[in-house]
Each structure stands twice: as C-alpha cells, then as structure tokens.
Design an enzyme around this catalytic site. Structure first.
Site, PDB file in Angstrom:
ATOM      1  N   SER A  47     -19.297  71.131 137.741  1.00  0.00           N
ATOM      2  CA  SER A  47     -20.384  72.081 137.963  1.00  0.00           C
ATOM      3  C   SER A  47     -20.085  73.394 137.237  1.00  0.00           C
ATOM      4  CB  SER A  47     -20.595  72.262 139.475  1.00  0.00           C
ATOM      5  OG  SER A  47     -21.827  72.879 139.736  1.00  0.00           O
ATOM      6  N   ASP A  88     -28.426  64.076 141.887  1.00  0.00           N
ATOM      7  CA  ASP A  88     -27.824  65.399 142.081  1.00  0.00           C
ATOM      8  C   ASP A  88     -28.959  66.399 142.303  1.00  0.00           C
ATOM      9  OD1 ASP A  88     -26.750  67.973 141.526  1.00  0.00           O
ATOM     10  OD2 ASP A  88     -25.173  67.074 140.283  1.00  0.00           O
ATOM     11  N   HIS A 137     -23.955  65.432 143.863  1.00  0.00           N
ATOM     12  CA  HIS A 137     -23.141  66.505 143.272  1.00  0.00           C
ATOM     13  C   HIS A 137     -21.764  66.628 143.917  1.00  0.00           C
ATOM     14  CE1 HIS A 137     -23.151  70.013 140.606  1.00  0.00           C
ATOM     15  NE2 HIS A 137     -22.666  70.779 141.569  1.00  0.00           N
TER      16      HIS A 137
END
Lengths: 284, 284
Positions: free
Chosen positions: A150, A228, A261
């Site tokens: 991320s 996600d 995620h």
C-alpha cells in the site's frame, strides 16, 4: 551509531530482533525489526530485503502477519522492516488526528514544507541511514531488494526508481501506484511537498517509471487483489501498467481474484515475492 | 442456530471468515473464526482442527499470526478458532481486572461456582455446541482434532482426554500441563471450581492422562520452547511426561531450544502439528 536491542525471538531457526536507535536523518529515536535467517550465524554476508509497511503500521505488522520467515529461513534472506514515519513527542502528526497522514503515514519521502521538513525524511532514512546501520551491525551484504504494501508499495517503487542500481529487485502488494492522482497521495503530497504539483512528480511511482530509461528498471512484480476496497479510488495499478508500457519496462502485474487489502492477501503471495527477490539476489 | 457473517477474506485460495452467534451454552453472543480451504468449495466434507488460544486472546490471534492457512489449504483441513471465554456486559470478569482470569481466560472448563457458573462453560461450548454449529453450516465432517497454545494447550489436552473417541488427534504448544500445581491454574480453578481440590483433578491434563487407559489416548504431540518465561513456574511439561509414562501413553514432547512463548514459536512449528493432525484425519 549505537543500537539498543529491545527484543529477540527465535523464529524458524533464525532470529526476529527489534532495535531502537537514534536516527540523525529523522531527528528522533526509531525502532526497526530484522529477521536473521539461520544462515546468518554461519559467517557469510547475506542479502537484505527491505519491507515498507502501509498506513498506520509499525515494524511489527509484517513480521507478525506475513508469514515470511519460513521461506526467508530457507532462502537465506535477511528481512528488515522499518517503522512507517518518524516518531516521538517532538514529531508533528496530522493536525486533525487522522490516520492517513503524519505519524504512521510518512509516505517514504523527504518533506520540504514546515512543520514537516525537519523530521519527515523517510526516503533518506530507508535508502541511506538504515542500510548503513544494517550493513555495519549485521552479517548483511550490500545486495538489497525492496518491497512493501500500500503506502509501503508506493515507497518501495519510489525508492527503487529514484535510486538506480541500489536495489536488485522491487515488488509491491497493492501499491498506491499514482499518488499524485488519489486522495491519500494528494493530502500527503500537498502538505509534505507544497502546492507545486511539478515537485510531486519526483515522488510518484507511475511518473518515475514512465521516465526511467528502458532496461534500467530492476525486476518488478506487483500483486493486487481485485476485491480491495481501495483499488479504484486510491491504488490505481492501471497507471503503473501504462507507465511500464510507455517506458518500455517489463512489469509483472497480477490481479488476484477475490483478495482484499489485508495481510491475509500478503501472506497468500509472499512466497512468490521472496522467490522473485531471491532470484535477483543470487539466492536461488 | 443462526450465524451472522461479520467478515470474509480470501486466504491461500480459501476463505477466512468470522461469525457472531448466540451461544445457548454460554448465555451470550460469541464470535469465532473459520478457515475454509479451497477444497471446501468442491462439495466433499472436510475434517476440522479446533484451535484453542491462550490467555488474553480472541479468535484473531491464531488466524493472523500462526501462518497455518498455507498448509491447511494444501492438506484440505478446516480450522476453527473460538474465543477464549464468554463475552459481554452480563459476563463477570476478574474482580481486580487482571488478565489471567475471567474475560479472555475461561480455561475451557465448566465452572461450578457463582458468579461464574452461569456463563463460564467453555468446555461444553468447544466440545459440543460449536462443533454442532460447524457441522451444520459448513462442509465439515465429524472427524475432529484439537490443538492449542498455553491455556489453550491445556484446553486441547483436557477436551481430548475427557471425551474419548471425539478427537482423532491432539497437540499443544506450551500447554499449562498441570494447572492444579501452578499459579495460573490455582487462581482459576479455585474460583471456577471451588476449594475442593478433588474436583480440580477432572480438569488437569496430567491427572487425566495418567488415568486414561493405555491405548485409548489419541496421538499426542507437544512442543515447548526452552526459553519460555513461563516454563518452570506455570507450564511444567515434565508433569505431562510423567503422566504419560504412568499411563503407558506415547507422548511426543519436543523441547525446542531457543524458542519462547510467542506466536513466532508457534508459526515455526505449526506445519508439524498440521501434518500430525492430517495424518490422523486421513488427509495425508
């Protein structure tokens, strides 16, 4: 440069250790974690994979949840996980106490604006100060690779692309691929770097990749879950794909069906990433 | 018996799911986690490994930190992780707010003393109510094994030894092996079960193992780190070893040099435990 060992736990025949040290670059005390595989006790210098975590994380998330130690122990890879921002009472955080900027959210860049410029220099910390420390205190060679998740995926890509030759390989899980053009990135860049968007381009993986000369990008692997929640609005891997096409780079971008995620996603594919780096680092 | 799904995350081709339900046995709402390997989508009923966590834990610790899903996905094992005590405003906790009794510390027994007897019936929940729920709502067979850590290692051993034939195999990491004779166990047993130590014997793995008829104990594997801070005062694996000898049982007890009480230890050896259970459950 002194290091205080704050914990030491055996893991897959090697050691998970955490250290506190004073960072000159960041102007504060920092904690990082290192996984030393069993081969580290045999004298030879081992290559190092740097892992950059995402928003709100510390050095602990990856070491506790990714399940990377099993294969790192087999491959003989050292893994180093720094914190995600400078820390301490003297370090300013988000004025509104939000989780997506400031403490736990340093975006792995060097801030130019006040009050951030004094402490928020995570790029130089990750690329220069921390590796110097690791290579001085551990059986670590100067063969480095870098990965992250991320915000840390953005960090890994930017560190690799801004510093040609410094990393043998790079990979990312669900990276913020085009921070100039997403809410997380726009908030962070406008504060850390000011309003001149031309300066933002130096810290955007997609811009950097498009401008990197063909043949000079290290092997590049990206995994992204298609369930996600941040995919469309924040992560935008299609920008990275376009940049790779434009720059003539080989990008392995895998859209993983059903994955979100979380670290459950990372754990599911960390072995492929470790093997990607081990191959570039001469460990397989 | 209705189940509310509260999260669903893909993991190694299968699914990590969390559910909330009302437990009649415990008189409160409970949350548990289940890992469904990819084979669960192919129709056949799969065997189930129950995992009991230690003091202060919930359903989340094992699923996040043990790294069990990779091999469970390969072996086709369902894993179920319940919480470690009843929960909710109506459930009394430790009067002094301590972490080693009450909420997060139900010790997997059926309390007989007030005010605990109404809600603290984790043995019946783990052995009866939860498997009934799992076997009704998931592609789960009635082939069961059980494992756990610390307080949960005690729980796994006691559930298996009190219920002959119910579990095909049992294992434990750093179990509280002889709770009648250690501070954690004495505190919990005196409150949950009262002062008559004769009643404590029904919930002590070492006592139960010594009294189990030879040949009727399921395959039994225990791992224990030799740098575990709780080893001498609380865990006492030597009591289990003596009981196995006395009862004529085969016990694989491995003292692992350098390892502590953490999930880094569990993750390092979880694969051996999964294979131990898979062999007994006919999955290898």
């Amino acid at each position: 440069m002194s290091l205080d060992n704050i914990s030491c736990q055996k893991s897959f025949g090697g050691w998970h250790k955490r250290y506190r040290h004073h960072s000159k670059v960041l102007g504060c005390d920092m904690v990082f974690a290192v996984y030393l595989p069993p081969q580290a006790e045999q004298g030879a210098k081992l290559p190092v994979l740097y892992w950059l975590s995402g928003l709100t994380c510390t050095d602990e998330n990856f070491m506790q949840k990714a399940g990377a130690q099993r294969l790192a122990a087999e491959l003989g890879l050292i893994i180093v996980a720094p914190d995600t921002s400078p820390r301490g009472e003297q370090v300013p955080g988000d004025p509104d106490g939000a989780w997506d900027f400031g403490l736990g959210a340093g975006f792995y860049l060097n801030a130019t604006q006040q009050p951030w410029a004094q402490h928020y220099r995570m790029h130089d910390y990750v690329v220069e100060e921390l590796p110097a420390l690791i290579e001085a205190h551990f059986p670590a060679s100067d063969q480095r690779s870098i990965s992250g998740h991320s915000m840390g995926g953005h960090g890994a890509l930017v560190c690799a692309l801004r510093n040609p030759g410094r990393y043998r390989s790079v990979s990312a899980f669900s990276p913020i691929s085009n921070p100039m053009d997403c809410p997380w990135g726009e908030k962070a860049f406008s504060r850390f770097l000011g309003d001149d968007r031309a300066r933002w381009r130096e810290w955007d993986a997609s811009v950097l990749l498009a401008e990197t000369p063909a043949g000079s990008c290290p092997p590049l692997l990206v995994d992204q879950g298609d369930r996600d929640d941040f995919l469309e609005k924040q992560l935008k891997p299609e920008a990275l794909e376009q940049a790779a096409r434009k720059g003539g780079h080989e990008l392995t971008l895998r859209l993983q069906p059903g994955y979100d995620h979380s670290y459950y996603f990372i754990a599911s594919f960390i072995d492929t990433h470790l093997r990607h780096h081990a191959a570039a680092l001469g460990r397989v």
